[in-house]
Write a protein that holds these residues in place. Structure first.
Motif, PDB file in Angstrom:
ATOM      1  N   ALA A 146       0.846  -1.196   0.000  1.00  0.00           N
ATOM      2  CA  ALA A 146       0.000   0.000   0.000  1.00  0.00           C
ATOM      3  C   ALA A 146       0.880   1.244   0.000  1.00  0.00           C
ATOM      4  O   ALA A 146       1.906   1.298   0.692  1.00  0.00           O
ATOM      5  N   ALA A 147       0.489   2.256  -0.768  1.00  0.00           N
ATOM      6  CA  ALA A 147       1.330   3.445  -0.926  1.00  0.00           C
ATOM      7  C   ALA A 147       1.265   4.374   0.276  1.00  0.00           C
ATOM      8  O   ALA A 147       2.231   5.077   0.571  1.00  0.00           O
ATOM      9  N   VAL A 148       0.110   4.443   0.935  1.00  0.00           N
ATOM     10  CA  VAL A 148      -0.066   5.317   2.095  1.00  0.00           C
ATOM     11  C   VAL A 148      -0.701   4.504   3.224  1.00  0.00           C
ATOM     12  O   VAL A 148      -1.320   3.464   2.969  1.00  0.00           O
ATOM     13  N   PRO A 149      -0.587   4.944   4.469  1.00  0.00           N
ATOM     14  CA  PRO A 149      -1.180   4.208   5.598  1.00  0.00           C
ATOM     15  C   PRO A 149      -2.680   4.473   5.697  1.00  0.00           C
ATOM     16  O   PRO A 149      -3.142   5.250   6.529  1.00  0.00           O
ATOM     17  N   TYR A 150      -3.436   3.820   4.842  1.00  0.00           N
ATOM     18  CA  TYR A 150      -4.876   4.051   4.773  1.00  0.00           C
ATOM     19  C   TYR A 150      -5.530   3.893   6.151  1.00  0.00           C
ATOM     20  O   TYR A 150      -5.394   2.859   6.799  1.00  0.00           O
ATOM     21  N   VAL A 151      -6.224   4.951   6.574  1.00  0.00           N
ATOM     22  CA  VAL A 151      -6.963   4.953   7.839  1.00  0.00           C
ATOM     23  C   VAL A 151      -8.443   4.973   7.487  1.00  0.00           C
ATOM     24  O   VAL A 151      -8.973   5.993   7.023  1.00  0.00           O
ATOM     25  N   LEU A 152      -9.120   3.867   7.698  1.00  0.00           N
ATOM     26  CA  LEU A 152     -10.474   3.690   7.187  1.00  0.00           C
ATOM     27  C   LEU A 152     -11.518   4.072   8.226  1.00  0.00           C
ATOM     28  O   LEU A 152     -12.324   3.262   8.700  1.00  0.00           O
ATOM     29  N   ARG A 153     -11.499   5.357   8.550  1.00  0.00           N
ATOM     30  CA  ARG A 153     -12.470   5.931   9.488  1.00  0.00           C
ATOM     31  C   ARG A 153     -12.599   7.421   9.166  1.00  0.00           C
ATOM     32  O   ARG A 153     -11.597   8.125   9.117  1.00  0.00           O
ATOM     33  N   ASP A 154     -13.826   7.882   8.921  1.00  0.00           N
ATOM     34  CA  ASP A 154     -14.057   9.283   8.533  1.00  0.00           C
ATOM     35  C   ASP A 154     -13.208   9.675   7.328  1.00  0.00           C
ATOM     36  O   ASP A 154     -12.751  10.815   7.215  1.00  0.00           O
ATOM     37  N   SER A 155     -12.999   8.732   6.415  1.00  0.00           N
ATOM     38  CA  SER A 155     -12.075   8.979   5.310  1.00  0.00           C
ATOM     39  C   SER A 155     -12.819   9.332   4.027  1.00  0.00           C
ATOM     40  O   SER A 155     -14.037   9.157   3.916  1.00  0.00           O
ATOM     41  N   SER A 156     -12.070   9.810   3.068  1.00  0.00           N
ATOM     42  CA  SER A 156     -12.605  10.029   1.712  1.00  0.00           C
ATOM     43  C   SER A 156     -11.463   9.837   0.726  1.00  0.00           C
ATOM     44  O   SER A 156     -11.046  10.762   0.041  1.00  0.00           O
TER      45      SER A 156
END
Length: 376
Positions: free
Chosen positions: A286-296
Protein backbone atom coordinates in the motif's frame (compact mmCIF):
# COMPACT_ATOMS: atom_id res chain seq x y z
CA UNK A 1 -10.62 -12.38 -18.43
CA UNK A 2 -12.35 -9.46 -16.77
CA UNK A 3 -12.01 -5.84 -17.89
CA UNK A 4 -11.91 -3.48 -14.91
CA UNK A 5 -11.67 0.25 -15.41
CA UNK A 6 -9.68 2.55 -13.14
CA UNK A 7 -12.38 5.07 -12.12
CA UNK A 8 -16.10 5.35 -12.72
CA UNK A 9 -18.45 8.11 -11.57
CA UNK A 10 -21.42 6.84 -9.57
CA UNK A 11 -24.34 8.61 -11.24
CA UNK A 12 -27.90 7.54 -12.05
CA UNK A 13 -31.50 8.53 -12.52
CA UNK A 14 -31.51 10.88 -9.50
CA UNK A 15 -28.92 13.10 -11.16
CA UNK A 16 -30.91 13.05 -14.41
CA UNK A 17 -34.05 14.09 -12.55
CA UNK A 18 -32.17 16.94 -10.91
CA UNK A 19 -30.87 18.10 -14.28
CA UNK A 20 -34.42 17.91 -15.60
CA UNK A 21 -35.52 20.39 -12.95
CA UNK A 22 -32.94 22.86 -14.29
CA UNK A 23 -34.25 22.20 -17.81
CA UNK A 24 -37.81 22.79 -16.63
CA UNK A 25 -36.80 26.15 -15.15
CA UNK A 26 -34.92 26.87 -18.39
CA UNK A 27 -32.06 28.37 -16.40
CA UNK A 28 -28.86 26.46 -17.12
CA UNK A 29 -26.12 28.97 -16.26
CA UNK A 30 -25.05 30.56 -12.97
CA UNK A 31 -28.29 30.62 -11.00
CA UNK A 32 -30.28 29.41 -7.99
CA UNK A 33 -29.00 25.83 -8.08
CA UNK A 34 -25.41 27.06 -7.70
CA UNK A 35 -26.43 29.16 -4.70
CA UNK A 36 -28.25 26.20 -3.14
CA UNK A 37 -25.29 23.89 -3.71
CA UNK A 38 -22.89 26.43 -2.17
CA UNK A 39 -25.05 26.68 0.94
CA UNK A 40 -25.50 22.92 1.34
CA UNK A 41 -21.81 22.27 0.76
CA UNK A 42 -20.92 24.82 3.47
CA UNK A 43 -23.31 23.13 5.88
CA UNK A 44 -21.92 19.70 5.04
CA UNK A 45 -18.28 20.52 5.77
CA UNK A 46 -19.00 23.11 8.48
CA UNK A 47 -17.66 26.13 6.63
CA UNK A 48 -18.78 29.77 6.86
CA UNK A 49 -19.23 30.24 3.11
CA UNK A 50 -18.47 28.64 -0.25
CA UNK A 51 -18.13 29.78 -3.86
CA UNK A 52 -18.87 27.36 -6.72
CA UNK A 53 -16.48 27.41 -9.67
CA UNK A 54 -15.87 25.33 -12.79
CA UNK A 55 -12.82 23.42 -11.50
CA UNK A 56 -10.44 23.01 -8.59
CA UNK A 57 -7.84 24.71 -10.79
CA UNK A 58 -10.02 27.83 -10.80
CA UNK A 59 -10.58 27.45 -7.05
CA UNK A 60 -6.84 27.37 -6.33
CA UNK A 61 -6.17 30.34 -8.63
CA UNK A 62 -8.85 32.49 -7.01
CA UNK A 63 -8.00 31.38 -3.47
CA UNK A 64 -4.43 32.63 -3.83
CA UNK A 65 -5.62 35.80 -5.55
CA UNK A 66 -7.78 36.67 -2.53
CA UNK A 67 -4.68 37.73 -0.58
CA UNK A 68 -3.22 40.01 -3.24
CA UNK A 69 0.28 38.90 -2.42
CA UNK A 70 3.00 41.11 -3.96
CA UNK A 71 4.35 39.84 -7.26
CA UNK A 72 7.33 37.52 -6.85
CA UNK A 73 6.55 36.33 -3.30
CA UNK A 74 6.98 32.61 -2.68
CA UNK A 75 4.46 29.84 -2.02
CA UNK A 76 5.42 26.46 -0.56
CA UNK A 77 3.91 23.49 -2.41
CA UNK A 78 4.54 19.72 -2.45
CA UNK A 79 6.54 18.61 -5.46
CA UNK A 80 4.26 15.61 -5.99
CA UNK A 81 0.79 16.81 -6.94
CA UNK A 82 -1.26 17.63 -10.02
CA UNK A 83 0.06 20.57 -12.02
CA UNK A 84 -2.88 22.83 -11.08
CA UNK A 85 -1.60 23.28 -7.53
CA UNK A 86 1.61 24.89 -8.73
CA UNK A 87 0.05 26.57 -11.78
CA UNK A 88 -2.21 28.55 -9.45
CA UNK A 89 0.97 30.06 -8.01
CA UNK A 90 2.24 31.05 -11.46
CA UNK A 91 -1.17 32.46 -12.44
CA UNK A 92 -0.81 34.88 -9.51
CA UNK A 93 2.74 35.85 -10.58
CA UNK A 94 4.20 34.21 -7.48
CA UNK A 95 7.06 31.74 -7.25
CA UNK A 96 6.60 28.07 -6.27
CA UNK A 97 8.96 26.58 -3.71
CA UNK A 98 8.81 22.82 -4.12
CA UNK A 99 8.83 20.81 -0.91
CA UNK A 100 9.61 17.10 -0.62
CA UNK A 101 6.97 14.58 0.44
CA UNK A 102 6.70 12.51 3.58
CA UNK A 103 8.09 9.01 3.02
CA UNK A 104 4.99 7.28 4.43
CA UNK A 105 1.99 9.55 3.74
CA UNK A 106 3.16 11.11 0.44
CA UNK A 107 1.82 14.44 1.72
CA UNK A 108 3.98 17.50 2.19
CA UNK A 109 7.00 16.86 4.43
CA UNK A 110 6.76 19.08 7.51
CA UNK A 111 10.50 18.64 8.06
CA UNK A 112 11.42 19.77 4.55
CA UNK A 113 8.78 22.51 4.73
CA UNK A 114 10.66 24.05 7.62
CA UNK A 115 13.95 23.79 5.76
CA UNK A 116 12.56 25.38 2.58
CA UNK A 117 10.84 28.27 4.36
CA UNK A 118 12.22 31.81 4.06
CA UNK A 119 10.69 35.16 4.97
CA UNK A 120 9.70 35.56 1.31
CA UNK A 121 7.19 32.71 1.71
CA UNK A 122 3.64 34.00 2.13
CA UNK A 123 1.56 30.82 1.80
CA UNK A 124 1.66 27.03 1.84
CA UNK A 125 -0.59 24.70 -0.18
CA UNK A 126 -0.84 21.24 1.43
CA UNK A 127 -2.36 18.47 -0.71
CA UNK A 128 -4.18 15.53 0.87
CA UNK A 129 -2.50 13.07 -1.49
CA UNK A 130 -4.87 10.28 -2.65
CA UNK A 131 -7.19 11.51 0.11
CA UNK A 132 -4.78 10.80 2.98
CA UNK A 133 -4.83 13.76 5.41
CA UNK A 134 -1.82 15.96 5.97
CA UNK A 135 -1.17 16.47 9.71
CA UNK A 136 -3.10 19.71 9.65
CA UNK A 137 -2.87 20.48 13.38
CA UNK A 138 0.92 20.54 13.16
CA UNK A 139 0.92 22.39 9.84
CA UNK A 140 -1.46 25.09 11.08
CA UNK A 141 0.64 25.69 14.20
CA UNK A 142 3.75 25.97 12.02
CA UNK A 143 2.04 28.39 9.60
CA UNK A 144 0.51 30.57 12.31
CA UNK A 145 3.88 31.04 14.00
CA UNK A 146 5.29 32.36 10.69
CA UNK A 147 2.21 34.34 9.54
CA UNK A 148 1.90 32.07 6.49
CA UNK A 149 -1.53 31.58 4.88
CA UNK A 150 -2.75 28.01 4.31
CA UNK A 151 -4.61 27.08 1.12
CA UNK A 152 -5.79 23.45 1.44
CA UNK A 153 -5.82 21.59 -1.86
CA UNK A 154 -8.62 19.08 -1.29
CA UNK A 155 -8.86 17.88 -4.89
CA UNK A 156 -8.36 14.29 -3.68
CA UNK A 157 -10.89 14.40 -0.86
CA UNK A 158 -14.52 15.35 -0.27
CA UNK A 159 -16.12 14.64 3.08
CA UNK A 160 -12.99 13.35 4.78
CA UNK A 161 -11.99 14.37 8.28
CA UNK A 162 -8.79 14.68 10.29
CA UNK A 163 -9.15 14.43 14.05
CA UNK A 164 -12.89 14.98 13.71
CA UNK A 165 -12.62 18.19 11.68
CA UNK A 166 -13.48 18.32 7.98
CA UNK A 167 -10.58 18.54 5.56
CA UNK A 168 -10.81 21.87 3.81
CA UNK A 169 -11.78 23.70 7.01
CA UNK A 170 -8.41 23.50 8.75
CA UNK A 171 -6.71 26.03 6.48
CA UNK A 172 -7.60 29.63 5.73
CA UNK A 173 -9.24 28.50 2.48
CA UNK A 174 -10.15 25.02 1.22
CA UNK A 175 -10.35 24.14 -2.49
CA UNK A 176 -12.27 21.09 -3.75
CA UNK A 177 -12.59 19.20 -7.03
CA UNK A 178 -15.78 17.66 -8.44
CA UNK A 179 -14.16 16.42 -11.64
CA UNK A 180 -15.68 13.18 -12.93
CA UNK A 181 -13.17 10.79 -11.31
CA UNK A 182 -13.19 12.35 -7.83
CA UNK A 183 -15.03 11.36 -4.62
CA UNK A 184 -18.16 13.10 -5.91
CA UNK A 185 -18.73 14.78 -9.25
CA UNK A 186 -20.51 17.57 -11.05
CA UNK A 187 -18.93 16.47 -14.35
CA UNK A 188 -16.30 19.12 -13.87
CA UNK A 189 -16.46 21.69 -11.11
CA UNK A 190 -14.93 22.92 -7.90
CA UNK A 191 -15.61 24.79 -4.68
CA UNK A 192 -13.84 27.40 -2.57
CA UNK A 193 -14.69 27.35 1.14
CA UNK A 194 -13.67 29.48 4.12
CA UNK A 195 -14.91 30.75 7.46
CA UNK A 196 -13.82 34.22 6.36
CA UNK A 197 -16.86 35.33 4.39
CA UNK A 198 -15.41 38.78 3.66
CA UNK A 199 -12.37 37.14 2.08
CA UNK A 200 -14.60 35.18 -0.31
CA UNK A 201 -16.86 38.07 -1.35
CA UNK A 202 -14.54 39.43 -4.08
CA UNK A 203 -14.13 35.90 -5.43
CA UNK A 204 -17.83 35.76 -6.28
CA UNK A 205 -17.24 38.67 -8.64
CA UNK A 206 -13.90 37.35 -9.89
CA UNK A 207 -15.42 34.01 -10.95
CA UNK A 208 -17.98 35.92 -13.08
CA UNK A 209 -15.64 38.08 -15.20
CA UNK A 210 -15.36 40.66 -12.41
CA UNK A 211 -19.04 41.65 -12.66
CA UNK A 212 -20.41 42.87 -9.32
CA UNK A 213 -23.93 41.53 -9.94
CA UNK A 214 -24.39 38.20 -11.70
CA UNK A 215 -27.15 37.38 -14.18
CA UNK A 216 -29.37 35.65 -11.61
CA UNK A 217 -29.18 38.65 -9.27
CA UNK A 218 -30.14 40.96 -12.13
CA UNK A 219 -32.98 38.61 -13.06
CA UNK A 220 -34.31 38.70 -9.49
CA UNK A 221 -34.03 42.50 -9.45
CA UNK A 222 -36.25 42.55 -12.52
CA UNK A 223 -39.08 40.74 -10.72
CA UNK A 224 -42.73 41.67 -10.66
CA UNK A 225 -43.22 45.03 -8.99
CA UNK A 226 -39.84 46.49 -9.91
CA UNK A 227 -40.67 49.29 -12.33
CA UNK A 228 -37.15 50.74 -12.51
CA UNK A 229 -35.43 50.64 -15.89
CA UNK A 230 -31.86 50.17 -14.64
CA UNK A 231 -32.26 46.68 -13.14
CA UNK A 232 -29.73 45.57 -15.78
CA UNK A 233 -26.93 47.81 -14.54
CA UNK A 234 -23.65 46.30 -13.27
CA UNK A 235 -20.06 47.40 -12.87
CA UNK A 236 -16.66 45.80 -13.44
CA UNK A 237 -14.04 47.21 -11.11
CA UNK A 238 -11.36 44.53 -11.27
CA UNK A 239 -10.01 41.79 -13.50
CA UNK A 240 -12.17 38.68 -13.45
CA UNK A 241 -12.38 35.24 -15.08
CA UNK A 242 -15.01 33.00 -16.65
CA UNK A 243 -14.75 30.51 -13.79
CA UNK A 244 -18.37 30.17 -12.67
CA UNK A 245 -20.16 26.93 -11.89
CA UNK A 246 -23.50 26.57 -13.68
CA UNK A 247 -26.89 25.21 -12.65
CA UNK A 248 -26.45 21.97 -14.61
CA UNK A 249 -23.31 21.17 -12.64
CA UNK A 250 -24.90 22.22 -9.36
CA UNK A 251 -27.96 20.06 -10.09
CA UNK A 252 -25.71 17.01 -10.28
CA UNK A 253 -23.73 18.17 -7.23
CA UNK A 254 -26.81 18.50 -5.02
CA UNK A 255 -27.66 14.84 -5.62
CA UNK A 256 -24.06 13.68 -5.35
CA UNK A 257 -23.73 15.44 -2.01
CA UNK A 258 -26.63 13.39 -0.66
CA UNK A 259 -24.81 10.23 -1.78
CA UNK A 260 -21.32 11.25 -0.67
CA UNK A 261 -21.30 9.68 2.80
CA UNK A 262 -22.55 6.38 1.37
CA UNK A 263 -19.97 6.47 -1.43
CA UNK A 264 -17.15 7.22 1.02
CA UNK A 265 -18.21 4.35 3.28
CA UNK A 266 -18.32 2.06 0.26
CA UNK A 267 -14.79 3.07 -0.71
CA UNK A 268 -13.70 2.30 2.85
CA UNK A 269 -15.17 -1.20 2.53
CA UNK A 270 -13.44 -1.72 -0.80
CA UNK A 271 -10.11 -0.51 0.57
CA UNK A 272 -10.47 -2.82 3.57
CA UNK A 273 -10.95 -5.70 1.14
CA UNK A 274 -7.82 -4.69 -0.75
CA UNK A 275 -5.67 -4.21 2.34
CA UNK A 276 -6.79 -7.37 4.13
CA UNK A 277 -6.23 -9.44 0.99
CA UNK A 278 -2.73 -8.23 0.09
CA UNK A 279 0.14 -10.62 0.77
CA UNK A 280 2.12 -9.19 3.68
CA UNK A 281 5.44 -10.27 2.19
CA UNK A 282 4.41 -9.64 -1.41
CA UNK A 283 6.02 -7.39 -4.01
CA UNK A 284 3.11 -4.93 -3.87
CA UNK A 285 2.60 -2.63 -0.86
CA UNK A 286 0.00 0.00 0.00
CA UNK A 287 1.33 3.45 -0.93
CA UNK A 288 -0.07 5.32 2.09
CA UNK A 289 -1.18 4.21 5.60
CA UNK A 290 -4.88 4.05 4.77
CA UNK A 291 -6.96 4.95 7.84
CA UNK A 292 -10.47 3.69 7.19
CA UNK A 293 -12.47 5.93 9.49
CA UNK A 294 -14.06 9.28 8.53
CA UNK A 295 -12.07 8.98 5.31
CA UNK A 296 -12.61 10.03 1.71
CA UNK A 297 -9.86 8.31 -0.24
CA UNK A 298 -10.04 9.10 -3.92
CA UNK A 299 -7.53 6.51 -5.13
CA UNK A 300 -6.00 3.19 -4.15
CA UNK A 301 -2.27 3.51 -4.73
CA UNK A 302 0.38 0.85 -4.28
CA UNK A 303 4.16 0.74 -4.35
CA UNK A 304 5.95 -1.81 -6.52
CA UNK A 305 9.63 -1.86 -7.44
CA UNK A 306 9.26 -3.18 -11.00
CA UNK A 307 6.46 -0.82 -11.96
CA UNK A 308 6.49 -1.22 -15.73
CA UNK A 309 6.40 -5.00 -15.57
CA UNK A 310 3.60 -4.83 -13.01
CA UNK A 311 1.54 -2.45 -15.18
CA UNK A 312 1.93 -4.73 -18.21
CA UNK A 313 0.95 -7.79 -16.17
CA UNK A 314 -2.14 -6.00 -14.90
CA UNK A 315 -3.04 -5.04 -18.48
CA UNK A 316 -2.70 -8.67 -19.53
CA UNK A 317 -5.32 -9.44 -16.89
CA UNK A 318 -7.66 -6.68 -18.07
CA UNK A 319 -6.99 -4.47 -15.04
CA UNK A 320 -6.63 -0.75 -15.69
CA UNK A 321 -3.83 1.12 -13.91
CA UNK A 322 -2.48 4.65 -13.74
CA UNK A 323 0.41 6.67 -12.33
CA UNK A 324 -0.41 9.77 -10.22
CA UNK A 325 1.93 11.76 -10.34
CA UNK A 326 5.43 12.65 -11.53
CA UNK A 327 7.24 15.19 -9.37
CA UNK A 328 6.40 18.51 -11.00
CA UNK A 329 10.03 19.55 -11.40
CA UNK A 330 10.44 16.73 -13.94
CA UNK A 331 8.22 18.74 -16.29
CA UNK A 332 9.90 21.42 -18.45
CA UNK A 333 7.57 24.16 -17.18
CA UNK A 334 8.71 23.76 -13.57
CA UNK A 335 12.34 22.76 -14.17
CA UNK A 336 13.64 26.24 -13.30
CA UNK A 337 12.13 25.90 -9.79
CA UNK A 338 13.80 22.56 -9.09
CA UNK A 339 14.92 21.98 -5.50
CA UNK A 340 16.25 19.06 -3.48
CA UNK A 341 13.36 16.58 -3.14
CA UNK A 342 15.02 13.14 -2.99
CA UNK A 343 12.13 11.22 -1.42
CA UNK A 344 9.63 12.22 -4.11
CA UNK A 345 12.15 11.48 -6.88
CA UNK A 346 12.70 7.99 -5.48
CA UNK A 347 9.16 7.04 -4.41
CA UNK A 348 7.20 8.18 -7.46
CA UNK A 349 8.94 5.54 -9.60
CA UNK A 350 7.17 2.85 -7.56
CA UNK A 351 3.63 4.28 -7.49
CA UNK A 352 0.73 2.67 -9.33
CA UNK A 353 -2.97 3.51 -9.04
CA UNK A 354 -5.43 0.59 -9.08
CA UNK A 355 -9.21 0.57 -9.61
CA UNK A 356 -11.37 2.22 -6.94
CA UNK A 357 -14.95 3.43 -7.35
CA UNK A 358 -18.20 2.75 -5.45
CA UNK A 359 -19.63 0.29 -8.01
CA UNK A 360 -16.52 -1.90 -7.94
CA UNK A 361 -17.49 -5.32 -6.60
CA UNK A 362 -15.74 -7.49 -4.01
CA UNK A 363 -15.43 -10.19 -6.69
CA UNK A 364 -13.57 -7.74 -8.92
CA UNK A 365 -11.27 -6.78 -6.05
CA UNK A 366 -10.58 -10.45 -5.36
CA UNK A 367 -9.70 -10.84 -9.05
CA UNK A 368 -7.32 -7.86 -8.82
CA UNK A 369 -5.83 -9.25 -5.61
CA UNK A 370 -5.18 -12.57 -7.28
CA UNK A 371 -3.22 -10.81 -10.02
CA UNK A 372 -1.40 -8.58 -7.51
CA UNK A 373 -0.47 -11.38 -5.16
CA UNK A 374 0.74 -13.48 -8.08
CA UNK A 375 3.17 -10.78 -9.16
CA UNK A 376 6.72 -11.79 -8.28
Amino acid sequence: MKEIRLFKPSVGKEELQSIQSAFDRAWLGLGPKVLEFEQKWSEFIGSGASVGVNSCTAALHLALSAYRFPKGKKVLVPVMTFASTAMAILYNQLEPVFVDVDEHTLGISLKDLDQKYTKECVAVMPVHFAGHPVQMDQLMAWAKARHVKVIEDCAHTAGGKYKGKSLGTWGDIGCFSFEEKKCMTTGDGGMISSDDQELLKPLRHARWVGINKDTWERHMDNGVGNLEANHWYYEISELGYKYNMNDLMASIGLVQLQKLEKMNRRREALLHRYLSGMRKEGAVKAAVPYVLRDSSYWAFMVRVKERNRFIIEMKENGIATGVHYMPLTLHPLFLRYQSDTPIAYRVWKELVTLPLFPELSFDEIDYILSAMNGFQ
